[in-house]
Scaffold this motif. Structure first.
Motif, PDB file in Angstrom:
ATOM      1  N   GLY A  15       0.862  -1.187   0.000  1.00  0.00           N
ATOM      2  CA  GLY A  15       0.000   0.000   0.000  1.00  0.00           C
ATOM      3  C   GLY A  15       0.890   1.226   0.000  1.00  0.00           C
ATOM      4  N   LYS A  16       0.725   2.047  -1.024  1.00  0.00           N
ATOM      5  CA  LYS A  16       1.622   3.187  -1.177  1.00  0.00           C
ATOM      6  C   LYS A  16       0.878   4.473  -0.824  1.00  0.00           C
ATOM      7  CE  LYS A  16       4.801   4.877  -4.665  1.00  0.00           C
ATOM      8  NZ  LYS A  16       5.129   4.868  -6.093  1.00  0.00           N
ATOM      9  N   ILE A  17       1.523   5.317  -0.022  1.00  0.00           N
ATOM     10  CA  ILE A  17       0.960   6.622   0.328  1.00  0.00           C
ATOM     11  C   ILE A  17       1.935   7.674  -0.177  1.00  0.00           C
ATOM     12  CG2 ILE A  17       0.227   8.151   2.207  1.00  0.00           C
ATOM     13  CD1 ILE A  17      -0.327   5.625   3.894  1.00  0.00           C
ATOM     14  N   ILE A  18       1.409   8.643  -0.921  1.00  0.00           N
ATOM     15  CA  ILE A  18       2.266   9.657  -1.534  1.00  0.00           C
ATOM     16  C   ILE A  18       1.824  11.029  -1.042  1.00  0.00           C
ATOM     17  CG2 ILE A  18       3.070  10.597  -3.743  1.00  0.00           C
ATOM     18  CD1 ILE A  18       1.616   7.688  -4.706  1.00  0.00           C
ATOM     19  N   VAL A  37      -2.972   9.650   8.403  1.00  0.00           N
ATOM     20  CA  VAL A  37      -3.295   8.671   9.453  1.00  0.00           C
ATOM     21  C   VAL A  37      -4.470   7.799   9.005  1.00  0.00           C
ATOM     22  CG1 VAL A  37      -4.040   8.373  11.842  1.00  0.00           C
ATOM     23  CG2 VAL A  37      -2.319  10.093  11.288  1.00  0.00           C
ATOM     24  N   ASN A  38      -5.456   8.397   8.365  1.00  0.00           N
ATOM     25  CA  ASN A  38      -6.584   7.606   7.853  1.00  0.00           C
ATOM     26  C   ASN A  38      -6.120   6.590   6.814  1.00  0.00           C
ATOM     27  OD1 ASN A  38      -8.465   8.818   9.486  1.00  0.00           O
ATOM     28  ND2 ASN A  38      -9.091  10.338   7.979  1.00  0.00           N
ATOM     29  N   ALA A  39      -5.223   7.021   5.940  1.00  0.00           N
ATOM     30  CA  ALA A  39      -4.715   6.106   4.904  1.00  0.00           C
ATOM     31  C   ALA A  39      -3.921   4.967   5.539  1.00  0.00           C
ATOM     32  CB  ALA A  39      -3.845   6.866   3.908  1.00  0.00           C
ATOM     33  N   TRP A  87      -0.831  11.923  15.527  1.00  0.00           N
ATOM     34  CA  TRP A  87       0.512  11.350  15.354  1.00  0.00           C
ATOM     35  C   TRP A  87       0.638  10.079  16.195  1.00  0.00           C
ATOM     36  CZ3 TRP A  87       4.840  13.411  12.556  1.00  0.00           C
ATOM     37  CH2 TRP A  87       4.579  14.625  11.896  1.00  0.00           C
ATOM     38  N   ASP A  88       0.065  10.079  17.408  1.00  0.00           N
ATOM     39  CA  ASP A  88       0.132   8.884  18.261  1.00  0.00           C
ATOM     40  C   ASP A  88      -0.475   7.667  17.554  1.00  0.00           C
ATOM     41  OD1 ASP A  88       1.258  10.405  20.279  1.00  0.00           O
ATOM     42  OD2 ASP A  88      -0.609  10.620  21.423  1.00  0.00           O
ATOM     43  N   ARG A  89      -1.525   7.918  16.763  1.00  0.00           N
ATOM     44  CA  ARG A  89      -2.174   6.791  16.068  1.00  0.00           C
ATOM     45  C   ARG A  89      -1.235   6.128  15.057  1.00  0.00           C
ATOM     46  NH1 ARG A  89      -7.270   9.921  14.219  1.00  0.00           N
ATOM     47  NH2 ARG A  89      -7.490   8.242  12.696  1.00  0.00           N
TER      48      ARG A  89
END
Ligand code: HXC
Length: 257
Positions: A15-18, A37-39, A87-89
């Motif tokens: 799974g790529k996040i850009i 964070v949702n992604a 950020w903690d998530r």
């Protein structure tokens, strides 16, 4: 994908996040962190995704928090906003997160890098904490994670001067795993992600869990924790398959069960 400041893509089991605000060097405004964070959580829950790869569009990974967004903030507003809870998530994501970093990864951008498990850096990557130049300091774990990785003296040097250091130095300090020419950075990071994605997922997951604990707990406590995770893996089909395949001198087929 349905985001404004990032893209997501799926390539096999990766799974790529850009990050995608290249016009401001991917300055991390708060909606962008929410999307990120949702992604991450969406990929974390998706059974078909084994590894997450974090990259960024444009000449830089991320030039920190969006200065224009936080300029007028006051402490009470910040306390109520509680932005670092997001950020903690990130620290609760169980799957491997691999970062590929080019250009500037500074301030919050560096904190994002320090939140990833494996970091591939381009030769042109630059890391640092410029917060001091703005009259503040890191707030998303930067002070803590830098100190834990490179020790208090070197950490203070970088945090007090706000100066940037290059990929070579980051490698010497153990902050990044590999330094690569920018032309091959993304392909190499993807190849590594795909390799990890073929490994037994429950081993990968519990190894991350245990390494994370080892950073935080005493040797005694983390070894007790390691032991329990070791025992737990004997409940998996992949343990039976991995050991049976060895005995039969064949390649194992892991199912993540
Ligand atoms: C808002 C930013 C930005 C930022 C860059 N830009 N960084 N906007 N917030 N953090 C914008 C610039 O204003 C500019 O927009 C465009 O991106 C390109 O940046 P340039 O400065 O022209 O690029 P360059 O000359 O190559 O310099 C790169 C740079 C510099 C050295 C990284 O951009 C820089 O110093 N940025 C700020 C770095 C910083 O202090 N970050 C820490 C923030 S505090 P225009 O519209 O002019 O073209 C922080 C706290 C973390 O991160 C807390 C946790 C979230």
């Amino acid at each position: 994908s349905n985001y404004q400041y990032i893209f997501t893509e799926i390539d096999d089991a990766v799974g790529k996040i850009i990050l995608n605000r290249p016009e401001v060097l991917n300055a991390l405004n708060r909606p962008m962190i929410t999307e990120l964070v949702n992604a991450l959580e969406t990929f974390n829950k998706n059974e078909n995704i084994k590894v997450i790869l974090l990259t960024a569009n444009g000449r830089s990974f991320a030039a920190g928090a969006d200065i224009k967004e936080m300029k007028e903030d006051d402490p009470i507003y910040l306390e109520k906003l509680d932005q670092f809870a997001e950020w903690d998530r990130m620290s609760l994501i169980k799957k491997p997160i691999i970062a590929a970093v080019q250009g500037y990864a500074v301030g919050g951008g560096f904190e994002l890098v320090l939140s990833c498990d494996i970091v591939f850096a381009a030769e042109n990557a630059k890391f640092g904490f410029p917060e001091v130049n703005l009259g503040v300091m890191p707030g998303a774990g930067g002070t803590v994670k830098l100190t834990k990785t490179i020790g208090p003296r070197k950490a203070l040097e970088w945090l007090w001067t706000g100066e940037y250091f290059d990929a070579k130095k980051a490698y010497e300090y153990g902050l990044v795993n590999q330094v690569l020419p920018v032309e091959v950075l993304f392909d190499e990071a993807m190849a590594f992600a795909k390799k990890v994605a073929t490994q037994p997922p429950l081993s990968i997951r519990l190894i991350k869990d245990t390494v994370t604990k080892a950073v935080d707990l005493s040797i005694y406590e983390s070894m007790q924790y390691e032991r329990k995770n070791f025992y737990l893996l004997f409940a998996t089909d992949d343990q039976k398959e991995g050991m049976q395949a060895f005995v039969e001198k064949r390649q194992p087929i892991f199912k993540g069960k």
